[in-house]
Enzyme design. Structure first.
Site, mmCIF file in Angstrom:
data_model
loop_
_atom_site.group_PDB
_atom_site.id
_atom_site.type_symbol
_atom_site.label_atom_id
_atom_site.label_comp_id
_atom_site.label_asym_id
_atom_site.label_seq_id
_atom_site.Cartn_x
_atom_site.Cartn_y
_atom_site.Cartn_z
ATOM 1 N N LYS A 1 0.959 -1.179 0.075
ATOM 2 C CA LYS A 1 -0.067 0.081 0.089
ATOM 3 C C LYS A 1 0.855 1.352 0.146
ATOM 4 C CE LYS A 1 -0.363 -0.449 4.983
ATOM 5 N NZ LYS A 1 -1.157 -0.809 6.148
ATOM 6 N N TYR B 1 16.567 30.210 9.337
ATOM 7 C CA TYR B 1 15.244 31.199 9.798
ATOM 8 C C TYR B 1 15.464 31.004 11.213
ATOM 9 C CZ TYR B 1 12.975 30.624 5.328
ATOM 10 O OH TYR B 1 12.588 31.014 3.989
HETATM 11 C C1 LIG Z 1 -0.176 -1.659 6.848
HETATM 12 C C2 LIG Z 1 -0.798 -3.056 7.105
HETATM 13 C C3 LIG Z 1 0.062 -4.102 7.347
HETATM 14 C C4 LIG Z 1 1.397 -3.862 7.221
HETATM 15 O O1 LIG Z 1 1.895 -3.549 8.236
HETATM 16 P P1 LIG Z 1 3.619 -3.388 8.621
HETATM 17 O O2 LIG Z 1 3.501 -2.925 10.169
HETATM 18 O O3 LIG Z 1 3.969 -2.397 7.661
HETATM 19 O O4 LIG Z 1 4.241 -4.600 8.481
HETATM 20 C C5 LIG Z 1 -0.750 -5.281 7.465
HETATM 21 N N1 LIG Z 1 -2.101 -5.449 7.412
HETATM 22 C C6 LIG Z 1 -2.849 -4.221 7.697
HETATM 23 C C7 LIG Z 1 -4.418 -4.417 7.850
HETATM 24 C C8 LIG Z 1 -2.295 -3.046 7.610
HETATM 25 O O5 LIG Z 1 -3.079 -1.973 7.555
#
Ligand SMILES: *Cc1c(COP(=O)(O)O)cnc(C)c1O
Length: 391
Positions: A52, A271
């Site tokens: 994702k 800054y």
């Molecule tokens: C993002 C996510 C994962 C992966 O999690 P990591 O901590 O990056 O391994 C797995 N399952 C779900 C439902 C997620 O939202």
């Protein structure tokens, strides 16, 4: 004058990566290795690959295809659109969409053979209606076991498992849940969620089940079920607090030094003039800023985090760690390179922001955040290079 660019100019055949002010290299060999490692750590379970958010900012197309060739056949994305992008790179894989399906996404889901993860009663009734119109299509069921984010409430899911009145088309290919505290192995929440999920998995006997993301895999075989869902570890990030990170780094971010300047004792930097030079200093001005996800909270001074006593970020060049001086700005960050011998640094060189010498999680900690956020927030200005293993 013509309206064409003059491609006889000397930079015309220079590699875009070599010429870039800001660049990111992604080690696809390390990515594949990390997936194989997590697949092995998953024991009897298979590892999927979570890609994702554009594969945690590193590029869903190149990363997806590398993971597919490494052997991953189950993928998780957050949105249907991400699944559409991934599909050509993972042709035979199951692609699960964690946000499920919403009206108007039927074509994306059906035409690309995506598997929606149904997470609520409303979604379920919409999906059952869609199946009645269009015929069979695989789906997964997300059950909440204590996270209070996505998923059917536990009791509703258990009821549904034995509900004689449910439609015949109710036939999920996977039931899943997500752990809230797996990064803290001693948290009692892990056991509580495990016990609840066992009930789910038993109620849906014969259907594959999945509980653990990266951190959960390290909790041991009880937590593995049939399918694991590693994300961050594939990209080299830390999953478990206070455990040495066993993964290979995958991403290296580098910014070009576009000016080096000498500044006197008593002068201030950036800054707000919040960084006071206590000695005559050499400063390297690098082409990266908060617009590139090099968060303002990485500043060496002049932000609330620093007033609380936390150190700022550092970069790495030619064997030297170089601290951020003063505030990070939108496009530029100033590093104090006084301790780097003058002949070991010059304008045009690159400073590593994170990578093999600066763990991404260490940079993230200086910003008060986590590696996940550093990676997914990199922005659009990096020139990317994908390194392929020779094996
Ligand atoms: C993002 C996510 C994962 C992966 O999690 P990591 O901590 O990056 O391994 C797995 N399952 C779900 C439902 C997620 O939202």
């Amino acid at each position: 004058m013509t309206d064409e660019f003059d491609d006889t100019l000397p930079d015309a055949d220079m590699d875009a990566f070599e010429a870039a002010s800001l660049r990111l290299s992604v080690d696809l060999g390390a990515l594949a290795d990390n997936w194989r490692g997590m697949n092995t750590r998953s024991g009897k379970a298979r590892a999927s690959a979570v890609v994702k958010a554009d594969a945690y900012g590193l590029g869903i197309e190149d990363c997806g295809s590398t993971l597919y060739h490494a052997g991953a056949r189950d993928f998780f994305v957050a949105t249907a659109a991400e699944g559409v992008t991934l599909r050509p790179h993972a042709p035979e894989a199951r692609i699960f969409v964690l946000s499920g399906i919403w009206p108007g996404q039927e074509r994306q889901i059906f035409n690309n053979d995506l598997v929606p993860v149904i997470a609520s009663e409303e979604q379920l009734s919409f999906w059952m209606g869609t199946l009645a119109d269009r015929g069979e299509h695989p789906f997964a069921l997300h059950v909440d076991t204590g996270f209070n984010r996505l998923g059917l409430p536990l009791d509703d899911a258990l009821y549904l498992a034995d509900d004689p009145t449910r439609p015949a088309s109710f036939d999920p290919v996977l039931v899943l849940s997500h752990l809230a505290c797996a990064d803290t192995p001693s948290s009692p929440m892990n056991r509580v969620q495990l016990e609840s999920f066992r009930r789910v998995s038993e109620a849906f006997e014969g259907i594959e089940s999945s509980l653990s993301a990266s951190a959960g895999i390290f909790l041991g075989p009880d937590y593995h079920f049939d399918l694991t869902r590693p994300g961050i570890t594939l990209y080299g990030g830390e999953a478990v607090n206070e455990m040495a990170n066993p993964m290979r780094p995958v991403a290296k971010a580098e910014a070009r030094i576009i000016q080096i300047r000498e500044a006197g004792e008593g002068q201030t930097v950036s800054y707000g003039g919040t960084f006071l030079l206590k000695r005559a200093s050499r400063l390297a001005i690098a082409a990266v800023g908060y617009a590139d996800g090099y968060h303002r909270s990485l500043s060496g001074s002049g932000i609330p985090l620093r007033e609380m006593g936390y150190g700022g970020a550092y970069g790495f060049i030619n064997g030297y760690e170089v601290p951020v001086a003063g505030r990070v700005t939108m496009d530029l960050t100033i590093f104090d390179v006084t301790d780097v011998p003058a002949n070991a640094i010059r304008a045009g060189d690159y400073i590593e922001l994170f990578g093999p010498n600066v763990p991404v999680d260490e940079a993230a900690r200086a910003a008060g955040t986590i590696g996940y956020e550093m990676l997914t927030g990199l922005g659009l200005r990096y020139e990317r290079q994908y390194l392929i293993d020779d094996e």
